[in-house]
Design a protein around this motif. Structure first.
Motif, PDB file in Angstrom:
ATOM      1  N   ALA A   1       0.874  -1.164  -0.116  1.00 30.76           N
ATOM      2  CA  ALA A   1       0.018  -0.127  -0.003  1.00 30.76           C
ATOM      3  C   ALA A   1       0.858   1.147  -0.087  1.00 30.76           C
ATOM      4  O   ALA A   1       0.516   2.193  -0.633  1.00 30.76           O
ATOM      5  CB  ALA A   1      -1.000  -0.112   1.053  1.00 30.76           C
ATOM      6  N   TRP A   2       1.989   1.100   0.673  1.00 30.33           N
ATOM      7  CA  TRP A   2       2.832   2.293   0.881  1.00 30.33           C
ATOM      8  C   TRP A   2       3.492   2.687  -0.414  1.00 30.33           C
ATOM      9  O   TRP A   2       3.593   3.750  -0.876  1.00 30.33           O
ATOM     10  CB  TRP A   2       3.917   2.352   1.957  1.00 30.33           C
ATOM     11  N   ALA A   3       3.764   1.644  -1.190  1.00 30.67           N
ATOM     12  CA  ALA A   3       4.675   1.867  -2.337  1.00 30.67           C
ATOM     13  C   ALA A   3       3.581   2.368  -3.363  1.00 30.67           C
ATOM     14  O   ALA A   3       3.877   3.210  -4.122  1.00 30.67           O
ATOM     15  CB  ALA A   3       4.923   0.279  -2.947  1.00 30.67           C
ATOM     16  N   ARG A   4       2.391   2.146  -3.356  1.00 26.83           N
ATOM     17  CA  ARG A   4       1.530   2.600  -4.139  1.00 26.83           C
ATOM     18  C   ARG A   4       1.095   3.947  -3.940  1.00 26.83           C
ATOM     19  O   ARG A   4       0.612   4.846  -4.836  1.00 26.83           O
ATOM     20  CB  ARG A   4       0.145   1.524  -4.210  1.00 26.83           C
ATOM     21  N   LEU A   5       0.926   4.567  -2.711  1.00 25.55           N
ATOM     22  CA  LEU A   5       0.343   5.732  -2.194  1.00 25.55           C
ATOM     23  C   LEU A   5       1.363   6.599  -1.849  1.00 25.55           C
ATOM     24  O   LEU A   5       1.087   7.923  -1.889  1.00 25.55           O
ATOM     25  CB  LEU A   5      -0.720   5.570  -0.930  1.00 25.55           C
ATOM     26  N   ARG A   6       2.690   6.508  -1.559  1.00 24.46           N
ATOM     27  CA  ARG A   6       3.594   7.422  -0.967  1.00 24.46           C
ATOM     28  C   ARG A   6       3.780   8.703  -2.052  1.00 24.46           C
ATOM     29  O   ARG A   6       3.865   9.766  -1.426  1.00 24.46           O
ATOM     30  CB  ARG A   6       4.843   7.050  -0.725  1.00 24.46           C
ATOM     31  N   HIS A   7       3.728   8.345  -3.280  1.00 22.83           N
ATOM     32  CA  HIS A   7       4.110   9.439  -4.247  1.00 22.83           C
ATOM     33  C   HIS A   7       2.941  10.420  -4.315  1.00 22.83           C
ATOM     34  O   HIS A   7       3.176  11.660  -4.324  1.00 22.83           O
ATOM     35  CB  HIS A   7       4.559   8.827  -5.573  1.00 22.83           C
ATOM     36  N   GLN A   8       1.768  10.189  -4.333  1.00 23.79           N
ATOM     37  CA  GLN A   8       0.500  10.778  -4.195  1.00 23.79           C
ATOM     38  C   GLN A   8       0.521  11.722  -3.048  1.00 23.79           C
ATOM     39  O   GLN A   8       0.193  12.856  -3.031  1.00 23.79           O
ATOM     40  CB  GLN A   8      -0.820   9.918  -4.478  1.00 23.79           C
ATOM     41  N   LEU A   9       0.826  11.168  -1.784  1.00 23.09           N
ATOM     42  CA  LEU A   9       0.745  11.718  -0.570  1.00 23.09           C
ATOM     43  C   LEU A   9       1.899  12.969  -0.575  1.00 23.09           C
ATOM     44  O   LEU A   9       1.654  14.052   0.002  1.00 23.09           O
ATOM     45  CB  LEU A   9       0.736  10.811   0.538  1.00 23.09           C
ATOM     46  N   ALA A  10       2.828  12.414  -0.988  1.00 19.46           N
ATOM     47  CA  ALA A  10       4.070  13.566  -1.124  1.00 19.46           C
ATOM     48  C   ALA A  10       3.745  14.615  -2.235  1.00 19.46           C
ATOM     49  O   ALA A  10       4.280  15.733  -1.611  1.00 19.46           O
ATOM     50  CB  ALA A  10       5.477  12.650  -1.596  1.00 19.46           C
ATOM     51  N   ALA A  11       3.127  14.364  -3.304  1.00 20.91           N
ATOM     52  CA  ALA A  11       2.935  15.373  -4.145  1.00 20.91           C
ATOM     53  C   ALA A  11       1.755  16.593  -3.329  1.00 20.91           C
ATOM     54  O   ALA A  11       1.954  17.672  -3.718  1.00 20.91           O
ATOM     55  CB  ALA A  11       2.065  14.794  -5.372  1.00 20.91           C
ATOM     56  N   ASP A  12       0.877  15.873  -2.564  1.00 19.01           N
ATOM     57  CA  ASP A  12      -0.230  16.541  -1.937  1.00 19.01           C
ATOM     58  C   ASP A  12       0.638  17.365  -0.756  1.00 19.01           C
ATOM     59  O   ASP A  12       0.043  18.636  -0.810  1.00 19.01           O
ATOM     60  CB  ASP A  12      -1.513  15.820  -1.465  1.00 19.01           C
ATOM     61  N   ALA A  13       1.507  16.831  -0.010  1.00 15.69           N
ATOM     62  CA  ALA A  13       2.066  17.454   0.858  1.00 15.69           C
ATOM     63  C   ALA A  13       2.932  18.742   0.309  1.00 15.69           C
ATOM     64  O   ALA A  13       2.854  19.718   0.880  1.00 15.69           O
ATOM     65  CB  ALA A  13       3.239  16.665   1.850  1.00 15.69           C
ATOM     66  N   ARG A  14       3.642  18.465  -0.767  1.00 14.17           N
ATOM     67  CA  ARG A  14       4.226  19.480  -1.387  1.00 14.17           C
ATOM     68  C   ARG A  14       3.133  20.571  -2.028  1.00 14.17           C
ATOM     69  O   ARG A  14       3.609  22.119  -1.985  1.00 14.17           O
ATOM     70  CB  ARG A  14       5.002  19.059  -2.708  1.00 14.17           C
ATOM     71  N   HIS A  15       2.018  20.301  -2.434  1.00 18.10           N
ATOM     72  CA  HIS A  15       1.158  21.330  -2.911  1.00 18.10           C
ATOM     73  C   HIS A  15       0.656  22.027  -1.793  1.00 18.10           C
ATOM     74  O   HIS A  15       0.628  23.299  -1.767  1.00 18.10           O
ATOM     75  CB  HIS A  15      -0.034  20.501  -3.612  1.00 18.10           C
ATOM     76  N   LYS A  16       0.182  21.437  -0.497  1.00 16.00           N
ATOM     77  CA  LYS A  16      -0.227  22.217   0.610  1.00 16.00           C
ATOM     78  C   LYS A  16       0.841  23.119   1.131  1.00 16.00           C
ATOM     79  O   LYS A  16       0.801  24.299   1.448  1.00 16.00           O
ATOM     80  CB  LYS A  16      -0.781  21.392   1.644  1.00 16.00           C
ATOM     81  N   THR A  17       2.171  22.836   1.225  1.00 14.70           N
ATOM     82  CA  THR A  17       3.420  23.460   1.580  1.00 14.70           C
ATOM     83  C   THR A  17       3.402  24.851   0.576  1.00 14.70           C
ATOM     84  O   THR A  17       3.643  26.049   0.904  1.00 14.70           O
ATOM     85  CB  THR A  17       4.478  22.781   1.553  1.00 14.70           C
ATOM     86  N   ASP A  18       3.243  24.537  -0.911  1.00 18.22           N
ATOM     87  CA  ASP A  18       3.403  25.802  -1.737  1.00 18.22           C
ATOM     88  C   ASP A  18       2.310  26.707  -1.390  1.00 18.22           C
ATOM     89  O   ASP A  18       2.407  27.966  -1.409  1.00 18.22           O
ATOM     90  CB  ASP A  18       3.062  25.133  -3.158  1.00 18.22           C
ATOM     91  N   LEU A  19       0.971  26.127  -1.166  1.00 13.76           N
ATOM     92  CA  LEU A  19      -0.193  27.243  -0.994  1.00 13.76           C
ATOM     93  C   LEU A  19       0.149  27.970   0.358  1.00 13.76           C
ATOM     94  O   LEU A  19      -0.165  29.038   0.351  1.00 13.76           O
ATOM     95  CB  LEU A  19      -1.436  26.266  -0.832  1.00 13.76           C
TER      96      LEU A  19
END
Length: 326
Positions: A139-157
């Motif tokens: 599950a982590w291998a499948r989800l980690r990139h999506q979660l990292a991308a969302d965290a970067r997006h929220k940080t940018d906002l």
């Protein structure tokens, strides 16, 4: 609550990625799967690997570990530093009474945990490692990139547009009162906390819908654990709106009116004749239904036609479940 300018997005840790559906104040182990939030410096971040988060779990004191594991029965004060189940006999008895009401397995666990915390810690570590081998790692291998991308997006906002924009992107159920320095989350549970030096930590999950979990326990870093990748959450109903709609439908006259308005559109005078009531009385009931968003109106010549909004009514059940599980 607390100073609103302190917030930090973070990628989700391994424990969270695999257990997002069972976390929260209403479930056992909610705090156990956020061990970094209980570290003394209150500036911890989710571990990048399961091993890192297990190491963080080991850093919790026995009192923290026992209370976190008994969270679903202990129900100690979240807003103040109260007695712990490990050190206070009364709190421990209360936890056991509540555990017994949930079943014999919960009672046995409640008895074993304070009696031998190290043994339970070792069992939990091995259990989570077994889960990692069975499905966490996949599950982590499948989800980690999506979660990292969302965290970067929220940080940018957060950096470019401020906290209000970042929180609005987290969920429409989260609002910011900048003047009062307060963040409010539309949930059934009540509680408040201040972020302290660590700020408010935003943690995404791909497995948590419709849950929006808020950690506000005394002495722990406040955390907003929110679902991502769920378009269904674009505009969740507020609890106030849900209560208004359910109250509107609780009146027997309005229930009977809905039966007629569901079949076709009617003027005010038509249901008045059917129900043996005056037009003003019917108008008042129609106003309640319209304010709750349950009926639509349209004009045809000099007449105003009212009809039940079947789409809105059909979603009441799912909106109720989403509201209480949020």
């Amino acid at each position: 609550g607390g100073p609103a300018h302190r917030a930090r997005p973070a990628g989700e840790g391994r424990l969270g990625a695999g257990t997002a559906r069972v976390r929260g104040r209403a479930h056992a182990g909610g705090l156990l799967f956020l061990p970094w939030a209980g570290l003394p410096d209150r500036r911890g971040l989710p571990g990048a690997t399961l091993a890192e988060e297990l190491d963080q779990l080991d850093k919790l004191s026995d009192e923290q570990f026992v209370d976190a594991a008994l969270e679903f029965t202990c129900a100690t004060g979240y807003g103040a530093c109260g007695p712990t189940a490990l050190s206070d006999p009364h709190t421990r008895r209360r936890a056991l009474d509540l555990a017994a009401a949930r079943g014999p397995r919960q009672l046995r666990f409640g008895e074993r945990l304070p009696a031998d915390p190290p043994r339970i810690r070792a069992w939990l570590r091995q259990f989570l490692r077994d889960c990692d081998e069975a499905f966490f790692a996949e599950a982590w291998a499948r989800l980690r990139h999506q979660l990292a991308a969302d965290a970067r997006h929220k940080t940018d906002l957060l950096r470019r547009k401020g906290l209000a924009e970042a929180l609005a992107a987290v969920s429409p159920a989260v609002t910011l009162d900048e003047a009062a320095g307060r963040i409010t989350v539309d949930k059934l549970g009540d509680g408040r906390t201040a972020p302290g030096d660590g700020g408010l930590l935003l943690v995404p999950t791909s497995l948590g819908w419709p849950h929006l979990m808020v950690l506000h326990r005394y002495g722990w870093q406040p955390v907003l654990h929110y679902p991502v990748g769920s378009p269904e959450l674009a505009g969740p109903q507020t609890l106030e709106q849900l209560a208004m709609r359910m109250t509107a439908l609780s009146h027997p006259v309005r229930m009977r009116m809905c039966r007629h308005l569901a079949r076709s559109a009617h003027t005010t005078s038509e249901p008045a004749q059917v129900h043996g009531m005056t037009a003003p009385e019917i108008s008042r009931h129609l106003a309640v239904l319209k304010k709750a968003g349950l009926i639509t109106t349209r004009r045809r010549g000099r007449y105003v036609l009212h009809q039940l909004d079947g789409t809105v009514v059909a979603r009441l059940g799912s909106e109720f479940l989403e509201g209480i599980l949020r």
